[in-house]
Design a protein around this motif. Structure first.
Motif, mmCIF file in Angstrom:
data_model
loop_
_atom_site.group_PDB
_atom_site.id
_atom_site.type_symbol
_atom_site.label_atom_id
_atom_site.label_comp_id
_atom_site.label_asym_id
_atom_site.label_seq_id
_atom_site.Cartn_x
_atom_site.Cartn_y
_atom_site.Cartn_z
ATOM 1 N N SER A 1 0.816 -1.220 0.000
ATOM 2 C CA SER A 1 0.000 0.000 0.000
ATOM 3 C C SER A 1 0.840 1.256 0.000
ATOM 4 O O SER A 1 0.359 2.326 -0.348
ATOM 5 C CB SER A 1 -0.925 -0.006 1.240
ATOM 6 N N ASP A 2 2.127 1.119 0.433
ATOM 7 C CA ASP A 2 2.983 2.289 0.461
ATOM 8 C C ASP A 2 3.699 2.514 -0.861
ATOM 9 O O ASP A 2 4.453 3.479 -1.012
ATOM 10 C CB ASP A 2 4.017 2.156 1.579
ATOM 11 N N ALA A 3 3.508 1.614 -1.847
ATOM 12 C CA ALA A 3 4.131 1.773 -3.162
ATOM 13 C C ALA A 3 3.480 2.941 -3.882
ATOM 14 O O ALA A 3 2.277 3.179 -3.756
ATOM 15 C CB ALA A 3 3.980 0.504 -3.985
ATOM 16 N N PRO A 4 4.265 3.708 -4.647
ATOM 17 C CA PRO A 4 3.679 4.860 -5.346
ATOM 18 C C PRO A 4 2.646 4.414 -6.375
ATOM 19 O O PRO A 4 2.819 3.383 -7.029
ATOM 20 C CB PRO A 4 4.896 5.507 -6.018
ATOM 21 N N PRO A 5 1.558 5.175 -6.539
ATOM 22 C CA PRO A 5 0.538 4.819 -7.527
ATOM 23 C C PRO A 5 1.111 4.877 -8.943
ATOM 24 O O PRO A 5 1.918 5.752 -9.264
ATOM 25 C CB PRO A 5 -0.544 5.894 -7.342
ATOM 26 N N LEU A 6 0.681 3.946 -9.776
ATOM 27 C CA LEU A 6 1.098 3.906 -11.172
ATOM 28 C C LEU A 6 -0.107 3.667 -12.057
ATOM 29 O O LEU A 6 -1.067 2.986 -11.660
ATOM 30 C CB LEU A 6 2.120 2.786 -11.420
ATOM 31 N N THR A 7 -0.049 4.193 -13.276
ATOM 32 C CA THR A 7 -1.102 3.968 -14.259
ATOM 33 C C THR A 7 -0.523 3.193 -15.439
ATOM 34 O O THR A 7 0.505 3.587 -16.008
ATOM 35 C CB THR A 7 -1.705 5.300 -14.747
ATOM 36 N N LEU A 8 -1.181 2.099 -15.784
ATOM 37 C CA LEU A 8 -0.785 1.225 -16.885
ATOM 38 C C LEU A 8 -1.709 1.487 -18.067
ATOM 39 O O LEU A 8 -2.928 1.492 -17.917
ATOM 40 C CB LEU A 8 -0.894 -0.237 -16.444
ATOM 41 N N GLY A 9 -1.147 1.716 -19.237
ATOM 42 C CA GLY A 9 -1.950 1.959 -20.436
ATOM 43 C C GLY A 9 -1.763 0.856 -21.460
ATOM 44 O O GLY A 9 -0.634 0.421 -21.717
ATOM 45 N N THR A 10 -2.864 0.396 -22.047
ATOM 46 C CA THR A 10 -2.752 -0.566 -23.133
ATOM 47 C C THR A 10 -2.397 0.159 -24.424
ATOM 48 O O THR A 10 -2.538 1.373 -24.546
ATOM 49 C CB THR A 10 -4.060 -1.350 -23.334
ATOM 50 N N ALA A 11 -1.933 -0.611 -25.398
ATOM 51 C CA ALA A 11 -1.625 -0.085 -26.729
ATOM 52 C C ALA A 11 -1.649 -1.255 -27.693
ATOM 53 O O ALA A 11 -1.487 -2.408 -27.295
ATOM 54 C CB ALA A 11 -0.253 0.600 -26.748
ATOM 55 N N GLY A 12 -1.871 -0.953 -28.980
ATOM 56 C CA GLY A 12 -1.839 -2.011 -29.970
ATOM 57 C C GLY A 12 -2.922 -1.885 -31.021
ATOM 58 O O GLY A 12 -3.872 -1.107 -30.890
ATOM 59 N N HIS A 13 -2.783 -2.661 -32.072
ATOM 60 C CA HIS A 13 -3.669 -2.658 -33.227
ATOM 61 C C HIS A 13 -5.070 -3.133 -32.836
ATOM 62 O O HIS A 13 -5.250 -3.864 -31.860
ATOM 63 C CB HIS A 13 -3.081 -3.576 -34.307
ATOM 64 N N ILE A 14 -6.067 -2.730 -33.605
ATOM 65 C CA ILE A 14 -7.429 -3.164 -33.367
ATOM 66 C C ILE A 14 -7.527 -4.689 -33.486
ATOM 67 O O ILE A 14 -6.842 -5.307 -34.301
ATOM 68 C CB ILE A 14 -8.406 -2.481 -34.372
ATOM 69 N N ASP A 15 -8.339 -5.275 -32.639
ATOM 70 C CA ASP A 15 -8.597 -6.715 -32.636
ATOM 71 C C ASP A 15 -7.373 -7.534 -32.233
ATOM 72 O O ASP A 15 -7.272 -8.708 -32.590
ATOM 73 C CB ASP A 15 -9.119 -7.184 -33.999
ATOM 74 N N ALA B 1 -0.925 -9.489 -31.603
ATOM 75 C CA ALA B 1 -1.521 -10.807 -31.829
ATOM 76 C C ALA B 1 -0.524 -11.729 -32.513
ATOM 77 O O ALA B 1 0.159 -11.338 -33.468
ATOM 78 C CB ALA B 1 -2.782 -10.677 -32.670
ATOM 79 N N ALA B 2 -0.458 -12.993 -32.025
ATOM 80 C CA ALA B 2 0.494 -13.963 -32.576
ATOM 81 C C ALA B 2 0.217 -14.262 -34.044
ATOM 82 O O ALA B 2 1.146 -14.517 -34.822
ATOM 83 C CB ALA B 2 0.444 -15.251 -31.755
ATOM 84 N N GLY C 1 -8.044 0.708 -30.493
ATOM 85 C CA GLY C 1 -6.958 0.407 -31.431
ATOM 86 C C GLY C 1 -7.244 0.812 -32.857
ATOM 87 O O GLY C 1 -6.340 0.762 -33.699
ATOM 88 N N HIS C 2 -8.479 1.236 -33.158
ATOM 89 C CA HIS C 2 -8.825 1.588 -34.534
ATOM 90 C C HIS C 2 -8.135 2.889 -34.930
ATOM 91 O O HIS C 2 -7.989 3.811 -34.119
ATOM 92 C CB HIS C 2 -10.340 1.741 -34.665
ATOM 93 N N GLU C 3 -7.738 2.981 -36.206
ATOM 94 C CA GLU C 3 -7.009 4.162 -36.671
ATOM 95 C C GLU C 3 -7.828 5.436 -36.552
ATOM 96 O O GLU C 3 -7.265 6.533 -36.444
ATOM 97 C CB GLU C 3 -6.579 3.966 -38.128
ATOM 98 N N ARG C 4 -9.159 5.327 -36.566
ATOM 99 C CA ARG C 4 -9.998 6.518 -36.454
ATOM 100 C C ARG C 4 -9.972 7.109 -35.047
ATOM 101 O O ARG C 4 -10.396 8.246 -34.845
ATOM 102 C CB ARG C 4 -11.445 6.175 -36.821
ATOM 103 N N PHE C 5 -9.495 6.336 -34.078
ATOM 104 C CA PHE C 5 -9.562 6.790 -32.692
ATOM 105 C C PHE C 5 -8.176 7.010 -32.082
ATOM 106 O O PHE C 5 -8.004 6.886 -30.868
ATOM 107 C CB PHE C 5 -10.351 5.781 -31.850
ATOM 108 N N VAL C 6 -7.196 7.334 -32.932
ATOM 109 C CA VAL C 6 -5.852 7.589 -32.412
ATOM 110 C C VAL C 6 -5.859 8.787 -31.470
ATOM 111 O O VAL C 6 -5.147 8.818 -30.458
ATOM 112 C CB VAL C 6 -4.849 7.806 -33.566
ATOM 113 N N ARG C 7 -6.661 9.796 -31.767
ATOM 114 C CA ARG C 7 -6.735 10.973 -30.894
ATOM 115 C C ARG C 7 -7.158 10.561 -29.487
ATOM 116 O O ARG C 7 -6.644 11.079 -28.489
ATOM 117 C CB ARG C 7 -7.723 11.988 -31.459
#
Length: 509
Positions: free
Chosen positions: A2-16, A89-90, A66-72
């Motif tokens: 609980s004393d560890a500093p808060p961190l935010t993890l973000g996903t990334a990658g191609h659609i589907d 994806a493999a 992940g869709h190209e239309r939603f890069v913003r």
């Protein structure tokens, strides 16, 4: 932990490539909350979930589309993260949006994270892992499959190892700053905004400002992932219930900060920019989209070291914004070209409230140049604003959203009309005032707030009229008409009959 500093993890990658499915398996929460997302089977908006690691440490997860239309939208979500989870994806390997998202992470300075080789039950994961290692060198690649829950324990253990080496933002100095990515109303609570707390702390009862509008509010309550807390720390995903501000007056892109924070809206930013290796050169006057936090603004690029920015190189440049941003020195920016839309570079803010200027002789040195006119032998450079000119700035600041006409300001400053005109010209070149009409100037801070409110009307109603802006702002027809004509001239809006609509909405349609 609980004393560890808060961190935010973000996903990334191609659609589907299984980002949302993987987050659901890891957290037990479906981050797709919109009916349209379930109907189409794709993420459209940002999603959020808490993730508990084996050792008890809790991460905030931001799941991006992940869709190209939603890069913003992806850039808005990634702007506050501390580490990434890149999904490849493999059966597909690295795809176009994988590279785009990797470029965004690179320009935001997010250097730590993991690669999840998803759908490892469908193909040999080694090929995709090899491609991912080339794209993000140094990041561990872990094969996973949500169908059989294979590899999830290994992925969680790798995330814990990666997070253990990161300091987080909690101890970093700075005022409280939360970049808003959602705003909504809850019955019995009122206006609620959510976002990642970039710095500082926020607690119930705190007085805050909403920028760039400058509206003041009070924090009624604070939650972190649906749990009420006394105080939120930097690095956490936070929901704030705000008293004293209407939901329509705050939206994605706004910044909630402490009342004493030394920040505000700006129209001129000096930054050290780096272009992606495969990008086209950015010549003087090139128009780009600048992303900062959850906000974006069109801007013209003015290189300060030569006439263009070259691919793969780093150089100083000034960004002359068409809509205000709210940065601090040291913040990261992402640059995307308008057509075709692509991430071309990014950089670090050096001066968040710069003055308009030309090339630098050397880094940190200014040439004797103003605008596009070089100063050579026998050429007299334009004089900087004098005390009388700065008096005009002070008067405009005092006038706020209802400035006097230029003639009245001249009289108040003890200047003739012609002398005032010369000084207004100098002030415009320095970015200290903005001409909105033939006989009307605004202080940039006041104009920024008004522009934000007019754009909110356009977003809400699809259009804005002189009468509607006049009534909503509580101003006169003169100011409303001048604001709308200014936005038309700056190519932010376009006139259609008696109404004005956002150009990006017109162009998207």
């Amino acid at each position: 932990m609980s004393d560890a500093p808060p961190l935010t993890l973000g996903t990334a990658g191609h659609i589907d490539h299984g980002k949302t499915a993987l987050v659901r398996e890891l957290t037990g929460k479906d981050t797709d909350r919109l009916p349209e997302e379930h109907e189409r089977g794709i993420s459209i908006e940002l999603g959020y979930a808490p993730l508990e690691l084996p050792g008890g440490r809790r991460l905030s997860v931001v799941d991006v589309p992940g869709h190209e239309r939603f890069v913003r939208t992806m850039v808005a979500g990634a702007s506050g993260i501390d580490l990434f989870l890149l999904c490849v994806a493999a059966d597909d390997g690295v795809m176009p949006q994988t590279r785009v998202h990797a470029a965004v992470l690179r320009q935001l300075g997010v250097e730590h994270g993991l690669v999840a080789i998803t759908k490892a039950d469908l193909a040999d994961p080694e090929r995709a892992a090899a491609e991912a290692r080339e794209l993000v060198p140094g990041a561990d690649a872990v094969p996973v499959s949500v169908r059989g829950a294979d590899g999830l324990d290994e992925l969680l253990a790798a995330l814990e190892r990666c997070a253990a080496g990161l300091p987080g933002r909690a101890e970093a100095p700075g005022p409280p700053r939360l970049h808003v990515d959602r705003s909504f109303t809850l019955r019995g609570i009122g206006t609620v905004v959510t976002g990642t707390l970039w710095s500082g702390e926020l607690a119930a009862g705190d007085q805050v400002r909403v920028l760039p509008s400058g509206l003041r509010a009070r924090v009624r309550s604070v939650e972190v992932h649906d749990r009420s807390v006394e105080r939120a720390r930097a690095g956490q995903r936070v929901a704030l219930a705000l008293a004293g501000v209407d939901r329509r007056a705050v939206s994605r892109g706004d910044v909630v900060c402490g009342p004493g924070a030394e920040t505000g809206p700006t129209w001129l930013v000096d930054a050290e920019l780096t272009l992606e290796p495969g990008a086209r050169p950015l010549r003087r006057g090139t128009r780009v989209h600048v992303h900062h936090g959850t906000r974006e603004a069109p801007a013209r690029v003015a290189p300060l070291e030569g006439d263009q920015l070259s691919p793969g190189s780093t150089a100083m440049a000034q960004l002359r914004l068409e809509q205000p941003l709210v940065p601090l020195a040291g913040d990261r920016l992402v640059l995307r070209q308008l057509a075709p839309p692509d991430t071309v570079g990014g950089g670090v803010v050096v001066d968040a409230h710069a003055r308009k200027r030309g090339r630098l002789e050397g880094r940190g040195q200014r040439t004797e140049q103003s605008g596009q006119r070089a100063v050579g032998p026998g050429t007299r450079p334009p004089a900087p604003p004098d005390a009388a000119a700065l008096r005009l700035v002070d008067l405009l600041r005092e006038d706020g959203e209802s400035p006097r006409a230029d003639g009245e300001l001249a009289a108040a400053a003890g200047l003739s009309a012609s002398d005032a005109a010369v000084r207004f010209g100098a002030l415009e070149r320095e970015g200290l005032v903005v001409r909105v009409g033939p006989n009307l100037h605004f202080h940039p801070d006041s104009l920024g707030g008004l522009v934000r409110r007019v754009l909110a009307i356009c977003e809400r109603d699809g259009r804005a009229t002189v009468a509607g802006v006049r009534d909503e702002l509580g101003s006169s027809r003169r100011y409303a008409q001048a604001l709308l004509e200014h936005l038309d001239a700056e190519r932010v809006t376009r006139r259609e009959g008696d109404a004005h609509v956002l150009r990006r909405r017109v162009e998207a349609g």
